[in-house]
Design an enzyme around this catalytic site. Structure first.
Site, PDB file in Angstrom:
ATOM      1  N   LYS A  72       0.832  -1.218   0.000  1.00  0.00           N
ATOM      2  CA  LYS A  72       0.000   0.000   0.000  1.00  0.00           C
ATOM      3  C   LYS A  72       0.865   1.267   0.000  1.00  0.00           C
ATOM      4  CE  LYS A  72      -2.177  -1.089   3.849  1.00  0.00           C
ATOM      5  NZ  LYS A  72      -1.514  -2.377   4.152  1.00  0.00           N
ATOM      6  N   ARG A 132      10.950  -1.010  11.156  1.00  0.00           N
ATOM      7  CA  ARG A 132       9.778  -0.589  11.927  1.00  0.00           C
ATOM      8  C   ARG A 132       9.605  -1.516  13.124  1.00  0.00           C
ATOM      9  NH1 ARG A 132       4.490   0.437   8.265  1.00  0.00           N
ATOM     10  NH2 ARG A 132       3.484  -0.913   9.801  1.00  0.00           N
ATOM     11  N   ARG A 140     -10.266   0.093   7.862  1.00  0.00           N
ATOM     12  CA  ARG A 140      -9.758  -1.231   8.215  1.00  0.00           C
ATOM     13  C   ARG A 140     -10.804  -2.075   8.912  1.00  0.00           C
ATOM     14  NH1 ARG A 140      -3.974   0.069   8.413  1.00  0.00           N
ATOM     15  NH2 ARG A 140      -2.921  -1.795   9.021  1.00  0.00           N
ATOM     16  N   ARG A 178      11.552  -5.614   5.386  1.00  0.00           N
ATOM     17  CA  ARG A 178      11.313  -4.200   5.078  1.00  0.00           C
ATOM     18  C   ARG A 178      12.177  -3.283   5.937  1.00  0.00           C
ATOM     19  NH1 ARG A 178       5.471  -1.678   5.491  1.00  0.00           N
ATOM     20  NH2 ARG A 178       5.584  -2.660   7.553  1.00  0.00           N
TER      21      ARG A 178
HETATM   22  P1  AP5 Z   1       4.759  -1.561   1.915  1.00  0.00           P
HETATM   23  O1  AP5 Z   1       4.428  -0.758   0.705  1.00  0.00           O
HETATM   24  O2  AP5 Z   1       5.468  -0.877   3.023  1.00  0.00           O
HETATM   25  O3  AP5 Z   1       3.442  -2.309   2.437  1.00  0.00           O
HETATM   26  P2  AP5 Z   1       2.145  -1.764   3.172  1.00  0.00           P
HETATM   27  O4  AP5 Z   1       0.973  -2.421   2.520  1.00  0.00           O
HETATM   28  O5  AP5 Z   1       2.147  -0.278   3.258  1.00  0.00           O
HETATM   29  O6  AP5 Z   1       2.349  -2.455   4.585  1.00  0.00           O
HETATM   30  P3  AP5 Z   1       2.267  -1.835   6.039  1.00  0.00           P
HETATM   31  O7  AP5 Z   1       3.032  -2.776   6.919  1.00  0.00           O
HETATM   32  O8  AP5 Z   1       2.628  -0.409   6.067  1.00  0.00           O
HETATM   33  O9  AP5 Z   1       0.761  -2.006   6.315  1.00  0.00           O
HETATM   34  P4  AP5 Z   1       0.072  -2.121   7.639  1.00  0.00           P
HETATM   35  O10 AP5 Z   1      -1.310  -2.112   7.140  1.00  0.00           O
HETATM   36  O11 AP5 Z   1       0.458  -3.283   8.480  1.00  0.00           O
HETATM   37  O12 AP5 Z   1       0.607  -0.865   8.493  1.00  0.00           O
HETATM   38  P5  AP5 Z   1       0.066   0.579   8.736  1.00  0.00           P
HETATM   39  O13 AP5 Z   1       1.196   1.490   8.785  1.00  0.00           O
HETATM   40  O14 AP5 Z   1      -1.056   0.889   7.806  1.00  0.00           O
HETATM   41  O15 AP5 Z   1       5.602  -2.835   1.442  1.00  0.00           O
HETATM   42  C1  AP5 Z   1       6.086  -3.787   2.371  1.00  0.00           C
HETATM   43  C2  AP5 Z   1       7.478  -4.307   1.939  1.00  0.00           C
HETATM   44  O16 AP5 Z   1       7.367  -5.043   0.739  1.00  0.00           O
HETATM   45  C3  AP5 Z   1       8.495  -3.185   1.638  1.00  0.00           C
HETATM   46  O17 AP5 Z   1       9.759  -3.624   2.046  1.00  0.00           O
HETATM   47  C4  AP5 Z   1       8.417  -3.024   0.119  1.00  0.00           C
HETATM   48  O18 AP5 Z   1       9.644  -2.541  -0.421  1.00  0.00           O
HETATM   49  C5  AP5 Z   1       8.120  -4.449  -0.326  1.00  0.00           C
HETATM   50  N1  AP5 Z   1       7.276  -4.502  -1.521  1.00  0.00           N
HETATM   51  C6  AP5 Z   1       6.205  -3.704  -1.808  1.00  0.00           C
HETATM   52  N2  AP5 Z   1       5.629  -4.078  -2.980  1.00  0.00           N
HETATM   53  C7  AP5 Z   1       6.334  -5.170  -3.419  1.00  0.00           C
HETATM   54  C8  AP5 Z   1       6.220  -6.003  -4.574  1.00  0.00           C
HETATM   55  N3  AP5 Z   1       5.264  -5.811  -5.498  1.00  0.00           N
HETATM   56  N4  AP5 Z   1       7.124  -7.017  -4.707  1.00  0.00           N
HETATM   57  C9  AP5 Z   1       8.106  -7.219  -3.754  1.00  0.00           C
HETATM   58  N5  AP5 Z   1       8.269  -6.443  -2.669  1.00  0.00           N
HETATM   59  C10 AP5 Z   1       7.386  -5.433  -2.487  1.00  0.00           C
HETATM   60  O19 AP5 Z   1      -0.550   0.440  10.200  1.00  0.00           O
HETATM   61  C11 AP5 Z   1       0.265   0.234  11.321  1.00  0.00           C
HETATM   62  C12 AP5 Z   1      -0.561   0.137  12.579  1.00  0.00           C
HETATM   63  O20 AP5 Z   1      -1.272   1.382  12.800  1.00  0.00           O
HETATM   64  C13 AP5 Z   1      -1.664  -0.925  12.590  1.00  0.00           C
HETATM   65  O21 AP5 Z   1      -1.156  -2.181  12.961  1.00  0.00           O
HETATM   66  C14 AP5 Z   1      -2.630  -0.334  13.619  1.00  0.00           C
HETATM   67  O22 AP5 Z   1      -2.169  -0.552  14.918  1.00  0.00           O
HETATM   68  C15 AP5 Z   1      -2.566   1.155  13.323  1.00  0.00           C
HETATM   69  N6  AP5 Z   1      -3.565   1.600  12.346  1.00  0.00           N
HETATM   70  C16 AP5 Z   1      -3.301   2.159  11.115  1.00  0.00           C
HETATM   71  N7  AP5 Z   1      -4.446   2.428  10.456  1.00  0.00           N
HETATM   72  C17 AP5 Z   1      -5.455   2.040  11.274  1.00  0.00           C
HETATM   73  C18 AP5 Z   1      -6.871   2.034  11.146  1.00  0.00           C
HETATM   74  N8  AP5 Z   1      -7.487   2.495  10.034  1.00  0.00           N
HETATM   75  N9  AP5 Z   1      -7.600   1.558  12.180  1.00  0.00           N
HETATM   76  C19 AP5 Z   1      -7.020   1.100  13.302  1.00  0.00           C
HETATM   77  N10 AP5 Z   1      -5.687   1.054  13.489  1.00  0.00           N
HETATM   78  C20 AP5 Z   1      -4.899   1.525  12.479  1.00  0.00           C
HETATM   79 MG    MG Z   2       2.237   1.152   4.835  1.00  0.00          MG
END
Ligand code: AP5
Ligand code: MG
Ligand code: ZN
Length: 207
Positions: free
Chosen positions: A13, A152, A88, A122
């Site tokens: 994402k 992270r 989410r 990552r």
């Molecule tokens: P990356 O692009 O970083 O993936 P991502 O989908 O953004 O994954 P996140 O871990 O950021 O998502 P998340 O949903 O767990 O965390 P968030 O910050 O939203 O890619 C991942 C890796 O893969 C990278 O190394 C990249 O280089 C590689 N990659 C990417 N595409 C690739 C491809 N095509 N091929 C190969 N490699 C690839 O949330 C964190 C926390 O915040 C949650 O756990 C929760 O506690 C809280 N939170 C956030 N939003 C909410 C909400 N709406 N409600 C409640 N709690 C929330």
């Molecule tokens: Mg992310």
């Protein structure tokens, strides 16, 4: 255009959001980034979110929805926005519908078993948030801004497992929700990064 980017932890994402936002000229709003920034600055929101992030659990809906509601009122969202990591839960999706119904929801479809590996490898820039991966040659210093590249906190194995479980239980049902609304655009997130970007651009042109 009002867009939502849906997908499991590690589906790509953040990686794709940066590109889509640039292409479309709309702000990229990541609730995860907002929480991490608040955590770093030790704001009240950061202190509330801290324990949830550390355990890979969701921050309560009321807290998240209010943050997003206020963010979407800002001037730069007038011509649209790209939400990354929100909604989410079904309650968040219903809340968003009432605040600013999305025009399309891009779902990055990924093999959940492969994601643990993506996440554990990552690395992210502490300055600008750029994502890297050790298998793709992660630098020690960010090539975009010169910031330090770090791991992270919630990318440790135990927390990754919890995040994937939460995704399955709480967030995966949104795929059917948005399909029923006629908004779902499904993209194969297991292709390489550029191929995913190309597929998204093509899908957006057809909207
Ligand atoms: P990356 O692009 O970083 O993936 P991502 O989908 O953004 O994954 P996140 O871990 O950021 O998502 P998340 O949903 O767990 O965390 P968030 O910050 O939203 O890619 C991942 C890796 O893969 C990278 O190394 C990249 O280089 C590689 N990659 C990417 N595409 C690739 C491809 N095509 N091929 C190969 N490699 C690839 O949330 C964190 C926390 O915040 C949650 O756990 C929760 O506690 C809280 N939170 C956030 N939003 C909410 C909400 N709406 N409600 C409640 N709690 C929330
Ligand atoms: Mg992310
Ligand atoms: Zn950087």
């Amino acid at each position: 255009m009002k867009l939502v980017l849906l997908g499991a932890p590690g589906a790509g994402k953040g990686t794709q959001a940066v590109r889509i936002a640039k292409n479309q000229g709309i702000p990229h709003i990541s609730t995860g980034d907002i929480f991490r920034k608040n955590l770093k600055e030790e704001t009240p929101v950061g202190l509330t979110a801290k324990a949830y992030l550390a355990k890979g659990q969701l921050v309560p809906d009321g807290v998240v929805v209010e943050i997003v509601r206020l963010r979407l009122l800002e001037d730069d969202c007038k011509n649209g926005f790209l939400l990354d990591g929100f909604p989410r839960t079904l309650a968040q999706a219903e809340a968003l519908k009432a605040i600013a119904a999305p025009d399309a929801v891009i779902n990055l479809d990924a093999d959940l078993d492969a994601l643990a590996k993506r996440l554990s490898g990552r690395r992210v820039c502490g300055g600008c948030g750029e994502s890297y991966h050790v298998d793709l040659g992660s630098p020690e210093v960010c090539t975009k801004c010169g910031g330090a590249v770090i791991q992270r906190e919630d990318d440790k194995a135990e927390t990754v497992a919890a995040r994937l479980l939460v995704y399955k239980a709480e967030t995966a049902p949104l795929i059917d929700f948005y399909r029923a609304e006629g908004l779902l655009v499904n993209i194969d997130g297991m292709q390489d990064i550029d191929a995913v970007s190309a597929a998204i651009r093509q899908a957006l042109r057809r909207l």
